[in-house]
Enzyme design. Structure first.
Site, PDB file in Angstrom:
ATOM      1  N   THR A  20       0.815  -1.230   0.000  1.00  0.00           N
ATOM      2  CA  THR A  20       0.000   0.000   0.000  1.00  0.00           C
ATOM      3  C   THR A  20       0.844   1.274   0.000  1.00  0.00           C
ATOM      4  O   THR A  20       0.384   2.315   0.470  1.00  0.00           O
ATOM      5  CB  THR A  20      -0.972   0.020   1.205  1.00  0.00           C
ATOM      6  OG1 THR A  20      -0.188   0.036   2.407  1.00  0.00           O
ATOM      7  CG2 THR A  20      -1.889  -1.184   1.200  1.00  0.00           C
ATOM      8  N   TRP A  21       2.046   1.186  -0.537  1.00  0.00           N
ATOM      9  CA  TRP A  21       2.860   2.415  -0.639  1.00  0.00           C
ATOM     10  C   TRP A  21       2.157   3.409  -1.564  1.00  0.00           C
ATOM     11  O   TRP A  21       1.960   4.586  -1.208  1.00  0.00           O
ATOM     12  CB  TRP A  21       4.267   2.073  -1.153  1.00  0.00           C
ATOM     13  CG  TRP A  21       5.213   3.232  -1.234  1.00  0.00           C
ATOM     14  CD1 TRP A  21       4.989   4.516  -0.794  1.00  0.00           C
ATOM     15  CD2 TRP A  21       6.541   3.218  -1.783  1.00  0.00           C
ATOM     16  NE1 TRP A  21       6.104   5.288  -1.040  1.00  0.00           N
ATOM     17  CE2 TRP A  21       7.068   4.528  -1.639  1.00  0.00           C
ATOM     18  CE3 TRP A  21       7.343   2.243  -2.369  1.00  0.00           C
ATOM     19  CZ2 TRP A  21       8.351   4.866  -2.077  1.00  0.00           C
ATOM     20  CZ3 TRP A  21       8.616   2.583  -2.795  1.00  0.00           C
ATOM     21  CH2 TRP A  21       9.114   3.887  -2.648  1.00  0.00           C
ATOM     22  N   TYR A  57       4.601   5.992   4.308  1.00  0.00           N
ATOM     23  CA  TYR A  57       3.846   6.010   3.050  1.00  0.00           C
ATOM     24  C   TYR A  57       2.757   7.092   3.138  1.00  0.00           C
ATOM     25  O   TYR A  57       1.648   6.852   3.619  1.00  0.00           O
ATOM     26  CB  TYR A  57       3.215   4.644   2.750  1.00  0.00           C
ATOM     27  CG  TYR A  57       4.206   3.504   2.569  1.00  0.00           C
ATOM     28  CD1 TYR A  57       5.553   3.747   2.308  1.00  0.00           C
ATOM     29  CD2 TYR A  57       3.800   2.182   2.641  1.00  0.00           C
ATOM     30  CE1 TYR A  57       6.457   2.706   2.143  1.00  0.00           C
ATOM     31  CE2 TYR A  57       4.704   1.134   2.467  1.00  0.00           C
ATOM     32  CZ  TYR A  57       6.027   1.412   2.234  1.00  0.00           C
ATOM     33  OH  TYR A  57       6.929   0.374   2.074  1.00  0.00           O
ATOM     34  N   LEU A 206       6.555  -6.488  -8.841  1.00  0.00           N
ATOM     35  CA  LEU A 206       6.343  -6.141 -10.257  1.00  0.00           C
ATOM     36  C   LEU A 206       7.348  -5.097 -10.745  1.00  0.00           C
ATOM     37  O   LEU A 206       7.166  -4.497 -11.808  1.00  0.00           O
ATOM     38  CB  LEU A 206       4.917  -5.603 -10.458  1.00  0.00           C
ATOM     39  CG  LEU A 206       3.788  -6.617 -10.225  1.00  0.00           C
ATOM     40  CD1 LEU A 206       2.429  -5.952 -10.389  1.00  0.00           C
ATOM     41  CD2 LEU A 206       3.928  -7.803 -11.185  1.00  0.00           C
ATOM     42  N   ARG A 208       7.924  -2.118  -9.673  1.00  0.00           N
ATOM     43  CA  ARG A 208       7.232  -0.812  -9.762  1.00  0.00           C
ATOM     44  C   ARG A 208       6.386  -0.683 -11.038  1.00  0.00           C
ATOM     45  O   ARG A 208       6.269   0.379 -11.627  1.00  0.00           O
ATOM     46  CB  ARG A 208       8.234   0.331  -9.597  1.00  0.00           C
ATOM     47  CG  ARG A 208       8.915   0.280  -8.223  1.00  0.00           C
ATOM     48  CD  ARG A 208      10.063   1.196  -8.052  1.00  0.00           C
ATOM     49  NE  ARG A 208      11.244   0.842  -8.784  1.00  0.00           N
ATOM     50  CZ  ARG A 208      12.038  -0.219  -8.518  1.00  0.00           C
ATOM     51  NH1 ARG A 208      11.743  -1.042  -7.535  1.00  0.00           N
ATOM     52  NH2 ARG A 208      13.095  -0.449  -9.259  1.00  0.00           N
ATOM     53  N   LYS A 214       2.157  -3.495 -18.761  1.00  0.00           N
ATOM     54  CA  LYS A 214       1.357  -2.346 -19.201  1.00  0.00           C
ATOM     55  C   LYS A 214       2.185  -1.077 -19.395  1.00  0.00           C
ATOM     56  O   LYS A 214       1.696  -0.092 -19.943  1.00  0.00           O
ATOM     57  CB  LYS A 214       0.237  -2.067 -18.178  1.00  0.00           C
ATOM     58  CG  LYS A 214      -0.690  -3.247 -17.934  1.00  0.00           C
ATOM     59  CD  LYS A 214      -1.677  -3.420 -19.086  1.00  0.00           C
ATOM     60  CE  LYS A 214      -2.415  -4.747 -19.052  1.00  0.00           C
ATOM     61  NZ  LYS A 214      -3.113  -5.046 -17.819  1.00  0.00           N
ATOM     62  N   GLY A 279       1.949  -4.189  -5.222  1.00  0.00           N
ATOM     63  CA  GLY A 279       1.405  -2.844  -5.019  1.00  0.00           C
ATOM     64  C   GLY A 279       0.238  -2.598  -5.968  1.00  0.00           C
ATOM     65  O   GLY A 279       0.389  -2.746  -7.178  1.00  0.00           O
ATOM     66  N   GLN A 285      -6.675  -3.592 -10.703  1.00  0.00           N
ATOM     67  CA  GLN A 285      -5.279  -4.049 -10.835  1.00  0.00           C
ATOM     68  C   GLN A 285      -5.088  -5.436 -10.216  1.00  0.00           C
ATOM     69  O   GLN A 285      -4.128  -6.134 -10.543  1.00  0.00           O
ATOM     70  CB  GLN A 285      -4.323  -3.041 -10.198  1.00  0.00           C
ATOM     71  CG  GLN A 285      -4.230  -1.743 -10.999  1.00  0.00           C
ATOM     72  CD  GLN A 285      -3.320  -0.700 -10.359  1.00  0.00           C
ATOM     73  OE1 GLN A 285      -3.249  -0.609  -9.138  1.00  0.00           O
ATOM     74  NE2 GLN A 285      -2.658   0.096 -11.175  1.00  0.00           N
TER      75      GLN A 285
HETATM   76  P1  NAP Z   1       5.227  -3.057  -7.374  1.00  0.00           P
HETATM   77  O1  NAP Z   1       4.301  -3.914  -6.626  1.00  0.00           O
HETATM   78  O2  NAP Z   1       6.358  -3.699  -8.060  1.00  0.00           O
HETATM   79  O3  NAP Z   1       4.455  -2.171  -8.462  1.00  0.00           O
HETATM   80  C1  NAP Z   1       3.302  -1.458  -8.101  1.00  0.00           C
HETATM   81  C2  NAP Z   1       2.764  -0.709  -9.298  1.00  0.00           C
HETATM   82  O4  NAP Z   1       2.567  -1.587 -10.400  1.00  0.00           O
HETATM   83  C3  NAP Z   1       1.378  -0.157  -9.021  1.00  0.00           C
HETATM   84  O5  NAP Z   1       1.428   1.036  -8.290  1.00  0.00           O
HETATM   85  C4  NAP Z   1       0.841   0.013 -10.425  1.00  0.00           C
HETATM   86  O6  NAP Z   1       1.343   1.243 -10.960  1.00  0.00           O
HETATM   87  C5  NAP Z   1       1.458  -1.164 -11.148  1.00  0.00           C
HETATM   88  N1  NAP Z   1       0.508  -2.280 -11.236  1.00  0.00           N
HETATM   89  C6  NAP Z   1       0.094  -3.105 -10.251  1.00  0.00           C
HETATM   90  N2  NAP Z   1      -0.805  -3.993 -10.722  1.00  0.00           N
HETATM   91  C7  NAP Z   1      -0.979  -3.714 -12.023  1.00  0.00           C
HETATM   92  C8  NAP Z   1      -1.782  -4.259 -13.056  1.00  0.00           C
HETATM   93  N3  NAP Z   1      -2.614  -5.281 -12.831  1.00  0.00           N
HETATM   94  N4  NAP Z   1      -1.683  -3.724 -14.278  1.00  0.00           N
HETATM   95  C9  NAP Z   1      -0.838  -2.683 -14.530  1.00  0.00           C
HETATM   96  N5  NAP Z   1      -0.067  -2.109 -13.592  1.00  0.00           N
HETATM   97  C10 NAP Z   1      -0.127  -2.632 -12.342  1.00  0.00           C
HETATM   98  O7  NAP Z   1       5.870  -1.909  -6.463  1.00  0.00           O
HETATM   99  P2  NAP Z   1       5.737  -1.398  -4.992  1.00  0.00           P
HETATM  100  O8  NAP Z   1       4.345  -0.962  -4.691  1.00  0.00           O
HETATM  101  O9  NAP Z   1       6.844  -0.456  -4.781  1.00  0.00           O
HETATM  102  O10 NAP Z   1       6.041  -2.680  -4.108  1.00  0.00           O
HETATM  103  C11 NAP Z   1       5.033  -3.438  -3.481  1.00  0.00           C
HETATM  104  C12 NAP Z   1       4.964  -3.127  -2.005  1.00  0.00           C
HETATM  105  O11 NAP Z   1       6.197  -3.489  -1.363  1.00  0.00           O
HETATM  106  C13 NAP Z   1       4.792  -1.635  -1.639  1.00  0.00           C
HETATM  107  O12 NAP Z   1       3.477  -1.185  -1.854  1.00  0.00           O
HETATM  108  C14 NAP Z   1       5.213  -1.674  -0.199  1.00  0.00           C
HETATM  109  O13 NAP Z   1       4.189  -2.222   0.605  1.00  0.00           O
HETATM  110  C15 NAP Z   1       6.401  -2.625  -0.258  1.00  0.00           C
HETATM  111  N6  NAP Z   1       7.698  -1.901  -0.432  1.00  0.00           N
HETATM  112  C16 NAP Z   1       8.557  -1.885   0.624  1.00  0.00           C
HETATM  113  C17 NAP Z   1       9.763  -1.238   0.542  1.00  0.00           C
HETATM  114  C18 NAP Z   1      10.695  -1.282   1.721  1.00  0.00           C
HETATM  115  O14 NAP Z   1      11.692  -0.546   1.762  1.00  0.00           O
HETATM  116  N7  NAP Z   1      10.423  -2.119   2.698  1.00  0.00           N
HETATM  117  C19 NAP Z   1      10.139  -0.587  -0.638  1.00  0.00           C
HETATM  118  C20 NAP Z   1       9.266  -0.637  -1.728  1.00  0.00           C
HETATM  119  C21 NAP Z   1       8.050  -1.298  -1.606  1.00  0.00           C
HETATM  120  P3  NAP Z   1       0.364   2.343 -11.604  1.00  0.00           P
HETATM  121  O15 NAP Z   1      -0.843   2.386 -10.720  1.00  0.00           O
HETATM  122  O16 NAP Z   1       1.140   3.585 -11.617  1.00  0.00           O
HETATM  123  O17 NAP Z   1       0.072   1.850 -12.978  1.00  0.00           O
END
Ligand code: NAP
Length: 332
Positions: A20-21, A57, A206, A208, A214, A279, A285
């Site tokens: 949920t970032w 976040y 994913l 980011r 997409k 995320g 999504q």
């Molecule tokens: P991620 O999951 O790799 O990518 C998230 C992004 O992918 C979404 O915001 C969306 O971007 C896109 N997306 C997701 N599902 C999709 C779909 N079905 N079709 C098209 N695009 C899609 O990146 P993340 O959010 O950075 O990582 C996941 C989680 O890990 C975070 O939310 C957080 O809880 C955690 N995290 C932790 C740290 C740490 O330091 N501990 C660092 C980073 C993340 P759009 O909406 O812009 O299209």
């Protein structure tokens, strides 16, 4: 939905977790509250029981939205909340701070925002190199004995830092970056965790959004979206990553009838005692969740994946651009 127990804590969660970032808005170009709440509810409907958030976040916003969505929907009993401590901020600038007094304040703020009596998994977000790790570990052990948290984790920590932590307090989880394009933990953290019985919450599953299939070469990221300065999304590198995504998409479709997004998440789940943090900030999504479950990659497919990555991205980049600075020199 596949399940896993977090380390030795006895806390059971789904192997896909909602990240949920982006719901916090900060560093993701803002977020829509109604869509965010709908995304959280949709995750629970689809069988995702783990929700990962952090105070930083959106400077409390993500935790507040998670608390609101779960409370209004009467869903708290169906999910496990993972949040974090150990980052602080002043004037919009984030820095590391895992001193016991900071953690004591953060836990109360998080419990209030999340509208809950206890946090299922409490993680130190980044190692604070200016605070002895043993002091931080001792504080988390106390919080567990007080019933405020149920499982204990760290994020972005090395095996040596985890050794120091575990000398004082047992660790149930570690949360590093891990996805098809960011595989640095295979050298150290992943084998360490498997050996020590520590569950790995893989963040950025994913990459980011790059692995969603997409993202296009033309897509422009707005406002404070971190992808504006993520080196993988810059024009000199994005085409190489997109070429890899296209090849992975063909492989996923030809071998398994799946999308690259489903392949990317499945790959994380097939690497060990892992959870994939996904995320999402809109309910649609999460539609592909079912396509991640109930199958596995075989050795031949994994070898083909490695060959694609080697051919397209011969010099992979770690996501070091996300690391926050150490404590401010003025000691704030
Ligand atoms: P991620 O999951 O790799 O990518 C998230 C992004 O992918 C979404 O915001 C969306 O971007 C896109 N997306 C997701 N599902 C999709 C779909 N079905 N079709 C098209 N695009 C899609 O990146 P993340 O959010 O950075 O990582 C996941 C989680 O890990 C975070 O939310 C957080 O809880 C955690 N995290 C932790 C740290 C740490 O330091 N501990 C660092 C980073 C993340 P759009 O909406 O812009 O299209």
């Amino acid at each position: 939905m596949e399940k896993i127990i977090l380390g030795a804590s006895g806390v059971e969660t789904s192997r896909i977790g909602l990240g949920t970032w982006a719901i916090g808005g900060w560093m993701w170009g803002g977020a829509d509250e109604a869509e965010s709440i709908a995304a959280i509810r949709r995750a629970v409907e689809l069988g995702i029981t783990l929700i990962d958030t952090a105070p930083v976040y959106g400077f409390g916003h993500s935790e507040e939205i998670v608390g609101k969505a779960l409370c209004a929907g009467g869903l708290r009993g169906q999910v496990q909340i993972a949040t974090k401590a150990g980052l602080n901020w002043a004037d919009g600038k984030v820095f590391r701070d895992a001193r016991p007094a900071r953690i004591r304040r953060e836990i109360e703020d998080s419990l209030r925002r999340l509208r809950t009596e206890a946090i299922d998994l409490y993680q130190i977000h980044w190692p604070d190199l200016e605070t002895p790790i043993e002091e931080t570990a001792r504080t988390l052990g106390e919080l567990r004995r007080e019933g405020k948290i149920r499982a204990i984790g760290v994020s972005n920590h090395s095996p040596a830092q985890m050794d120091a932590f575990r000398a004082v307090t047992p660790l149930d989880t570690v949360q590093p970056p891990y996805n098809l394009f960011e595989r640095e933990i295979e050298r150290d953290v992943l084998p360490y965790a498997a050996e020590a019985g520590i569950t790995v919450l893989s963040y950025g599953a994913l990459c980011r959004g790059l692995l969603s299939g997409k993202v296009t070469a033309e897509r422009v990221f707005e406002g404070d979206d971190l992808r504006r300065y993520d080196p993988k999304f810059k024009p000199d590198r994005r085409p190489r990553y997109l070429a890899a995504v296209a090849a992975l998409q063909s492989l996923a479709q030809a071998r398994y009838g799946k999308s690259v997004l489903e392949l990317a998440l499945r790959w994380v789940l097939d690497q060990g005692p892992t959870i994939a943090l996904w995320g999402a900030r809109r309910p649609d999504q999460l539609d592909p969740v079912g396509g991640v479950e109930g199958w596995s990659l075989d050795a031949a497919a994994k070898a083909e994946i490695d060959a694609i990555l080697q051919a397209c991205v011969d010099q992979p980049l770690a996501p070091v651009f996300m690391a926050p600075p150490e404590r401010r020199p003025d000691g704030v």
